[in-house]
Motif scaffolding. Structure first.
Motif, short mmCIF file in Angstrom:
data_model
loop_
_atom_site.label_atom_id
_atom_site.label_comp_id
_atom_site.label_asym_id
_atom_site.label_seq_id
_atom_site.Cartn_x
_atom_site.Cartn_y
_atom_site.Cartn_z
N THR A 1 -4.29 -3.35 47.48
CA THR A 1 -4.70 -2.58 48.86
C THR A 1 -6.15 -2.76 48.89
N SER A 2 -6.97 -2.48 49.72
CA SER A 2 -8.08 -2.80 49.84
C SER A 2 -9.51 -2.11 48.42
N GLN A 3 -8.83 -0.76 47.85
CA GLN A 3 -9.38 -0.32 47.09
C GLN A 3 -9.55 -1.86 45.59
N TYR A 4 -8.93 -2.49 46.29
CA TYR A 4 -8.88 -3.20 45.01
C TYR A 4 -10.58 -4.56 45.24
N ASN A 5 -10.80 -3.93 45.79
CA ASN A 5 -12.17 -5.07 46.17
C ASN A 5 -12.18 -6.84 46.78
N THR B 1 -4.95 -9.29 48.55
CA THR B 1 -5.19 -8.01 49.06
C THR B 1 -3.66 -7.61 50.01
#
Length: 268
Positions: free
Chosen positions: A56-60, A114
């Protein structure tokens, strides 16, 4: 007169192309995209305890890049292509047909991960979609052309990938997915059987895959995998010593190698 001018213009445009599959010139593929994580670093999320991971977007907004080393052109790979960088290799489950027309061997490719899911099958790390409920697989094919275009960016042609030479005894799980070459092999029953099973040899009347054992001078062995749908499936296997170039795989505790076309088999 207008018809003649139109034909001439189309001919000139087509003549400017240098890409034999798509009609684009190489300058069209210079995207300026940059990767920000290696393939091996992506595998870390699965390998070091995380298991199946949906990014997800939390993985930069991670982006990997690599060179296409194998695709579905000969039929021995199905709806996937292999991507390799300096750190490792991964299978991209694009899920479209005739992927070789979009991702020829030697093409540099970027993958925006992502929204994709990282999984594994028989030691092969894969990027695809999150599996549907009840699926026995850890990832599913992307399949949608729109999603493929969203996640996968084609860049310039970098040249024919060079395989790494190794011996069977030196293989480790780090080699899974990589393009490797193994010399000095001899097939069991070489010259007496075909690479895969014909539809007449299977219980369901469909072409069947086959694993053929190959041994080196030290007695170490590896299985050569061929799909029943490969262009060369019904070719006779060679006798005598051979060298094989292909993608390293694994089933259970046994390593396998899947070659891409008949040119990956060299007779000595």
């Amino acid at each position: 007169m207008r018809k003649i001018i139109y034909i001439i213009v189309v001919f000139i445009i087509a003549g400017c192309s240098s890409d034999s599959y798509t009609g684009y010139s190489e300058n069209d593929f210079r995207t300026g995209t940059k990767s920000n994580i290696s393939i091996d670093s992506v595998k870390y999320y699965y390998r070091d305890g995380g298991g199946v991971t949906t990014f997800t977007s939390q993985y930069n907004d991670y982006i990997i890049s690599g060179t296409v080393t194998a695709n579905d052109r000969s039929g021995n790979f199905y709806r996937v292509f292999m991507l390799e960088d300096h750190s490792g290799a991964i299978e991209i489950k694009a899920g479209l047909y005739d992927l070789y027309s979009l991702f020829p061997v030697g093409r540099k490719v970027f993958v925006k991960i992502t929204g994709l899911t990282l999984g594994q099958e028989d030691g092969m790390y894969q990027l695809g979609l999150q599996p549907t409920y009840g699926s026995s697989y850890e990832t599913e094919y992307i399949s949608s052309a729109l999603l493929v275009d969203k996640h996968i960016i084609r860049d310039i042609y970098t040249g024919v990938p060079v395989s790494e030479e190794t011996r069977i005894s030196d293989l480790t799980d780090d080699h899974i997915g990589r393009l490797m070459k193994i010399d000095g092999l001899k097939l069991d029953n070489g010259g007496e059987e075909t690479w895969a099973y014909s539809s007449n040899e299977t219980y369901n009347g469909l072409p069947g895959e086959k694993d053929i054992k190959a041994r080196d001078i030290n007695g170490d062995s590896i299985y050569v995998y061929t799909s029943g749908y490969a262009d060369f499936a019904l070719d006779k296997t060679p006798s005598g010593d051979i060298s094989i170039t292909g993608i390293i795989m694994k089933r259970g505790r046994s390593y396998r190698i899947k070659f891409r076309n008949e040119y990956d088999i060299e007779t000595n």
